[in-house]
Design a protein around this motif. Structure first.
Motif, PDB file in Angstrom:
ATOM      1  N   UNK A  80       9.555   0.330  -4.900  1.00 12.19           N
ATOM      2  CA  UNK A  80      10.912   0.732  -4.522  1.00 12.19           C
ATOM      3  C   UNK A  80      10.922   1.982  -3.672  1.00 12.19           C
ATOM      4  N   UNK A  81      10.121   3.010  -4.047  1.00  6.74           N
ATOM      5  CA  UNK A  81      10.183   4.296  -3.365  1.00  6.74           C
ATOM      6  C   UNK A  81       8.793   4.834  -3.084  1.00  6.74           C
ATOM      7  N   UNK A  82       8.561   5.234  -1.847  1.00  7.72           N
ATOM      8  CA  UNK A  82       7.337   5.925  -1.456  1.00  7.72           C
ATOM      9  C   UNK A  82       7.729   7.331  -1.059  1.00  7.72           C
ATOM     10  N   UNK A  83       7.148   8.318  -1.747  1.00 10.46           N
ATOM     11  CA  UNK A  83       7.393   9.714  -1.415  1.00 10.46           C
ATOM     12  C   UNK A  83       6.045  10.348  -1.092  1.00 10.46           C
ATOM     13  N   UNK A  84       5.876  10.773   0.162  1.00 14.46           N
ATOM     14  CA  UNK A  84       4.650  11.460   0.566  1.00 14.46           C
ATOM     15  C   UNK A  84       5.015  12.928   0.712  1.00 14.46           C
ATOM     16  N   UNK A  85       4.502  13.748  -0.200  1.00 13.40           N
ATOM     17  CA  UNK A  85       4.814  15.175  -0.222  1.00 13.40           C
ATOM     18  C   UNK A  85       4.133  15.882   0.946  1.00 13.40           C
ATOM     19  N   UNK A  86       4.616  17.069   1.287  1.00 10.57           N
ATOM     20  CA  UNK A  86       3.989  17.872   2.331  1.00 10.57           C
ATOM     21  C   UNK A  86       2.536  18.097   1.937  1.00 10.57           C
ATOM     22  N   UNK A  87       1.632  17.820   2.839  1.00 13.14           N
ATOM     23  CA  UNK A  87       0.203  17.937   2.554  1.00 13.14           C
ATOM     24  C   UNK A  87      -0.408  16.649   2.043  1.00 13.14           C
ATOM     25  N   UNK A  88       0.420  15.687   1.626  1.00 10.69           N
ATOM     26  CA  UNK A  88      -0.070  14.397   1.145  1.00 10.69           C
ATOM     27  C   UNK A  88      -0.395  13.476   2.309  1.00 10.69           C
ATOM     28  N   UNK A  89      -1.333  12.536   2.078  1.00  5.54           N
ATOM     29  CA  UNK A  89      -1.741  11.586   3.118  1.00  5.54           C
ATOM     30  C   UNK A  89      -1.748  10.178   2.526  1.00  5.54           C
ATOM     31  N   UNK A  90      -1.037   9.269   3.184  1.00  3.83           N
ATOM     32  CA  UNK A  90      -1.023   7.849   2.806  1.00  3.83           C
ATOM     33  C   UNK A  90      -1.629   7.077   3.963  1.00  3.83           C
ATOM     34  N   UNK A  91      -2.751   6.357   3.707  1.00  4.04           N
ATOM     35  CA  UNK A  91      -3.388   5.516   4.730  1.00  4.04           C
ATOM     36  C   UNK A  91      -3.343   4.072   4.245  1.00  4.04           C
ATOM     37  N   UNK A  92      -2.991   3.171   5.135  1.00  2.00           N
ATOM     38  CA  UNK A  92      -2.905   1.764   4.774  1.00  2.00           C
ATOM     39  C   UNK A  92      -1.546   1.228   5.175  1.00  2.00           C
ATOM     40  N   UNK A  93      -1.196   0.084   4.632  1.00  5.50           N
ATOM     41  CA  UNK A  93       0.099  -0.506   4.947  1.00  5.50           C
ATOM     42  C   UNK A  93       1.040  -0.327   3.761  1.00  5.50           C
ATOM     43  N   UNK A  94       2.320  -0.214   4.071  1.00  5.49           N
ATOM     44  CA  UNK A  94       3.323  -0.054   3.015  1.00  5.49           C
ATOM     45  C   UNK A  94       4.542  -0.907   3.335  1.00  5.49           C
ATOM     46  N   UNK A  95       5.037  -1.593   2.327  1.00  4.64           N
ATOM     47  CA  UNK A  95       6.268  -2.372   2.409  1.00  4.64           C
ATOM     48  C   UNK A  95       7.085  -1.942   1.195  1.00  4.64           C
ATOM     49  N   UNK A  96       8.096  -1.074   1.420  1.00  3.59           N
ATOM     50  CA  UNK A  96       8.864  -0.471   0.337  1.00  3.59           C
ATOM     51  C   UNK A  96      10.358  -0.553   0.630  1.00  3.59           C
ATOM     52  N   UNK A  97      11.169  -0.257  -0.371  1.00  3.93           N
ATOM     53  CA  UNK A  97      12.614  -0.220  -0.169  1.00  3.93           C
ATOM     54  C   UNK A  97      13.044   1.073   0.520  1.00  3.93           C
ATOM     55  N   UNK A  98      12.572   2.224   0.014  1.00 10.14           N
ATOM     56  CA  UNK A  98      12.973   3.535   0.525  1.00 10.14           C
ATOM     57  C   UNK A  98      11.736   4.401   0.662  1.00 10.14           C
ATOM     58  N   UNK A  99      11.693   5.239   1.715  1.00 14.61           N
ATOM     59  CA  UNK A  99      10.561   6.143   1.898  1.00 14.61           C
ATOM     60  C   UNK A  99      11.065   7.513   2.330  1.00 14.61           C
ATOM     61  N   UNK A 100      10.445   8.549   1.765  1.00 13.98           N
ATOM     62  CA  UNK A 100      10.729   9.935   2.122  1.00 13.98           C
ATOM     63  C   UNK A 100       9.385  10.543   2.501  1.00 13.98           C
ATOM     64  N   UNK A 101       9.203  10.822   3.778  1.00 19.46           N
ATOM     65  CA  UNK A 101       7.912  11.252   4.295  1.00 19.46           C
ATOM     66  C   UNK A 101       7.966  12.727   4.667  1.00 19.46           C
ATOM     67  N   UNK A 102       7.185  13.529   3.933  1.00 25.84           N
ATOM     68  CA  UNK A 102       7.063  14.958   4.207  1.00 25.84           C
ATOM     69  C   UNK A 102       5.638  15.278   4.640  1.00 25.84           C
ATOM     70  N   UNK A 103       4.701  14.372   4.356  1.00 28.56           N
ATOM     71  CA  UNK A 103       3.298  14.519   4.711  1.00 28.56           C
ATOM     72  C   UNK A 103       2.945  13.542   5.820  1.00 28.56           C
TER      73      UNK A 103
END
Length: 153
Positions: A80-103
């Motif tokens: 449902x929710x992907x939250x990448x915090x400042x300094x965080x790293x997400x590599x790969x594919x994502x299929x989500x409802x809501x995303x908040x990207x700080x990293x």
């Protein structure tokens, strides 16, 4: 007064009481951001947090909310929710409802509802499909951004 500054008369102290004094910048911890993004959700639900200084590579399944403060390499779907915090790293594919990207997000991204890219956020993807997008000044997006409707055609 900047939008991210709390006025002095409404600045709560740690005990939750209102104090007077100079305004200070409002900061949200990831858990607070979750409540703001998904009001009424159970904060004890299926939330997976990857803390700072932790790297994870592998499959993630049955996750309501993924909070990335460290580094993750995965294919994420059904979240449902992907939250990448400042300094965080997400590599790969994502299929989500809501995303908040700080990293940083590297890889294809599909967000069915709202994609929010904060000033510290960085997305590098060949394709970015979303229902709605909010981008703060200073954010970086490298890739083709398409409305979700185009993606299904």
């Amino acid at each position: 007064m900047p939008a991210d500054t709390v006025p002095p008369e409404t600045t709560p102290d740690p005990a939750g009481e209102v104090r007077s004094g100079p305004a200070r910048p409002a900061t949200l911890r990831p858990a607070q951001a979750l409540e703001r993004l998904a009001p009424g959700t159970d904060s004890e639900g299926k939330t997976l947090t990857i803390p700072r200084s932790i790297s994870y590579s592998g499959r993630i399944g049955s996750c309501e909310r993924l909070i990335v403060e460290g580094a993750v390499e995965t294919e994420l779907s059904g979240c449902r929710l992907l939250l990448v915090a400042a300094g965080g790293v997400f590599r790969g594919s994502a299929d989500v409802e809501t995303a908040d990207i700080r990293g940083t997000v590297e890889g294809p991204l599909t967000v069915r509802e709202t994609l929010t890219v904060r000033a510290s956020g960085r997305i590098v993807a060949e394709t970015i499909a979303c229902g709605e997008i909010e981008v703060e000044r200073g954010a970086t997006i490298a890739g083709a951004v398409r409305p979700l409707e185009e993606e299904s055609e």
